[in-house]
Design a protein around this motif. Structure first.
Motif, mmCIF file in Angstrom:
data_model
loop_
_atom_site.group_PDB
_atom_site.id
_atom_site.type_symbol
_atom_site.label_atom_id
_atom_site.label_comp_id
_atom_site.label_asym_id
_atom_site.label_seq_id
_atom_site.Cartn_x
_atom_site.Cartn_y
_atom_site.Cartn_z
ATOM 1 N N GLN A 140 -2.083 10.380 -2.707
ATOM 2 C CA GLN A 140 -2.232 10.020 -1.294
ATOM 3 C C GLN A 140 -3.706 10.028 -0.892
ATOM 4 O O GLN A 140 -4.162 9.155 -0.154
ATOM 5 C CB GLN A 140 -1.487 11.016 -0.379
ATOM 6 C CG GLN A 140 0.014 10.903 -0.417
ATOM 7 C CD GLN A 140 0.607 11.992 -1.291
ATOM 8 O OE1 GLN A 140 0.057 12.334 -2.335
ATOM 9 N NE2 GLN A 140 1.729 12.530 -0.881
ATOM 10 N N GLU B 181 5.804 7.910 -0.729
ATOM 11 C CA GLU B 181 4.729 8.159 -1.673
ATOM 12 C C GLU B 181 5.148 9.178 -2.709
ATOM 13 O O GLU B 181 4.816 9.082 -3.889
ATOM 14 C CB GLU B 181 3.490 8.655 -0.914
ATOM 15 C CG GLU B 181 2.458 9.398 -1.751
ATOM 16 C CD GLU B 181 1.893 8.578 -2.872
ATOM 17 O OE1 GLU B 181 1.267 9.178 -3.758
ATOM 18 O OE2 GLU B 181 2.079 7.357 -2.920
ATOM 19 N N ASN C 71 3.083 3.003 -0.480
ATOM 20 C CA ASN C 71 2.318 3.626 0.592
ATOM 21 C C ASN C 71 1.106 2.775 0.975
ATOM 22 O O ASN C 71 0.791 2.599 2.158
ATOM 23 C CB ASN C 71 1.870 5.027 0.155
ATOM 24 C CG ASN C 71 1.524 5.916 1.332
ATOM 25 O OD1 ASN C 71 2.100 5.785 2.396
ATOM 26 N ND2 ASN C 71 0.575 6.801 1.143
#
Length: 471
Positions: free
Chosen positions: A347, A467, A308
């Motif tokens: 994230q 992710e 990611n």
């Protein structure tokens, strides 16, 4: 020595392809092997939850509930297991208690036997409702400790957490090592301490991202771990879990002999090898995910999170900043009170690290997710937060100290009303699909119900799916 077989959960139908092929295995890829899988004698088969629910609708035009019913029909003799993010369910925010309760109930009704319930912050309050519902509706409740390494995460912390989870009603406790940070001798010590302090079985989950997974399992076996997660070899190792066949062969004839038949496993693996080969040919399975990446041990960044970060930097034309961002991740994590790096905190921390580097000033730009984390919307942060950073991010906003879901009103009636107004959905399960992923579900219903032609949007939130491989 007394024989104590090691039990195996195989992840071939969920985490294995989520970790290596962005959750793109279709039900037709699974069907030819289901009856054989059902005869192996696994403790369970992990086959649902995690990113599969979203991916089924978003990319594969499959109904995730129908997938589950098909799996149960073809594998009636094996416990089916799913992964659930506590109050986050399978999404990326907290849902109200009525949604959690209904989702757990319908999951069990449609075929799930074991629910592995975890929280990214290890805040037990975020597990309470899902655990209670799982017990109420007859599921096997496996609560998970999100394993990580930090100044506040030590053996005493994990043992105390395990005791809380056992008191909450856990039938099994899982050590969830999503980033392959649990090293072999630490695994031996932690499993031994847990076996001394809790009565329920201990289930260990790791990956082979850093190349230590097999050794970690072997040491955990010696310490008395009850169950481990493995993947059949075509989708094993690298960012996935250690190989089922390798561990079965290693323990053959010992006091921890799994009792599984290597020839039978090899026959099933042959089918999944053709699936893996096709995914490689289609560019879905990138061979890079099979490599060992020891950077995880240094930066504690899970494999999916690395993908990611690279994607974000490519979009910004700043790939040369990769190592600057990697070095920034631990600093952001410390400022945020050492959250474990697992969906959704991975994230949040990763995106904040990218913004800190690209803007040239730390916390000049703070996304709403970072603000929510620092405000307490996701739960209690494990360590001390950098108050200067918190003030810069959220000003004088009040910090949430209660269970975050206590601030949410019941949500199901609202979703039912919305769907009725739009004329979409056919079942209680559809309402739950819509509650978790409104836009994705609405598009999927239109395709499924023949209102529009099939169209798959491969790019929309692809980063989120990639992710999510880190769990």
């Amino acid at each position: 020595m007394e024989k104590k077989p090691l039990y195996i959960t195989d992840t071939i139908l969920r985490d294995a392809h989520q970790s290596q092929a962005a959750t793109r295995m279709r039900i037709e890829d699974m069907l030819p092997a289901l009856e054989q899988l059902d005869q192996v004698g696994y403790w369970s088969l992990e086959c649902w939850g995690g990113a599969t629910f979203d991916s089924c609708m978003r990319f594969l035009n499959e109904d995730p509930w129908e997938r589950l019913r098909i799996l149960k029909k073809h594998m009636p003799n094996t416990k089916l297991q799913m992964l659930l993010r506590g109050q986050n369910l399978l999404g990326y925010k907290h849902y109200a208690d009525d949604v959690v309760d209904a989702f757990v109930k319908k999951s069990i009704e449609n075929g799930i036997d074991v629910i592995r319930i975890f929280d990214a912050l290890n805040d037990p309050r975020n597990l309470e409702k899902a655990v209670k519902s799982c017990k109420e509706y007859g599921g096997i409740c496996e609560t998970a400790i999100s394993y990580t390494v930090s100044p506040v995460h030590n053996e005493e912390y994990f043992v105390n957490l395990a005791k809380q989870l056992e008191n909450m009603g856990a039938d099994v406790i899982c050590i969830k090592d999503m980033a392959n940070l649990l090293l072999p001798y630490d695994a031996f010590s932690l499993v031994k301490k847990l076996k001394e302090n809790v009565k329920v079985p201990i289930h260990l989950h790791t990956h082979n991202t850093t190349g230590t997974g097999d050794m970690t399992y072997l040491m955990a076996c010696q310490a008395g771990v009850d169950i481990v997660d493995c993947a059949l070899s075509p989708f094993a190792n690298g960012t996935s879990n250690p190989s089922t066949e390798a561990l079965v062969a290693t323990l053959g004839g010992t006091e921890r002999d799994t009792g599984l038949d290597l020839t039978q496993l090899s026959s099933i693996a042959a089918h999944f090898r053709t699936v893996a080969d096709q995914m490689k040919a289609d560019g879905i399975l990138d061979p890079k995910v099979l490599n060992v990446d020891t950077k995880t041990l240094i930066y504690q960044v899970p494999g999916g999170m690395l993908s990611n970060l690279i994607s974000q930097l490519k979009q910004a034309g700043a790939e040369n900043k990769y190592y600057d961002v990697l070095a920034e991740v631990p600093r952001v994590r410390e400022d945020f009170g050492y959250p474990p790096l697992v969906t959704p905190t991975s994230q949040i921390v990763g995106t904040q690290a990218v913004m800190n580097i690209l803007s040239g000033e730390r916390y000049k730009m703070v996304p709403k997710e970072s603000k929510a984390l620092l405000r307490g919307e996701y739960g209690r942060l494990p360590g001390k937060v950098n108050e200067d950073v918190r003030r810069k991010a959220i000003g004088n906003d009040a910090i949430i100290t209660c269970r975050p879901a206590d601030m949410l009103q019941p949500e199901l009636p609202k979703y039912v009303a919305e769907m009725k107004e739009k004329g979409i959905g056919k079942s209680a399960e559809d309402v739950l699909s819509y509650a978790l992923f409104p836009q994705v579900a609405e598009k999927f219903f239109a395709v499924r119900d023949g209102k529009v032609q099939t169209k798959t949007d491969e790019n929309t939130v692809r980063e989120l799916i990639v992710e999510d491989c880190s769990i």
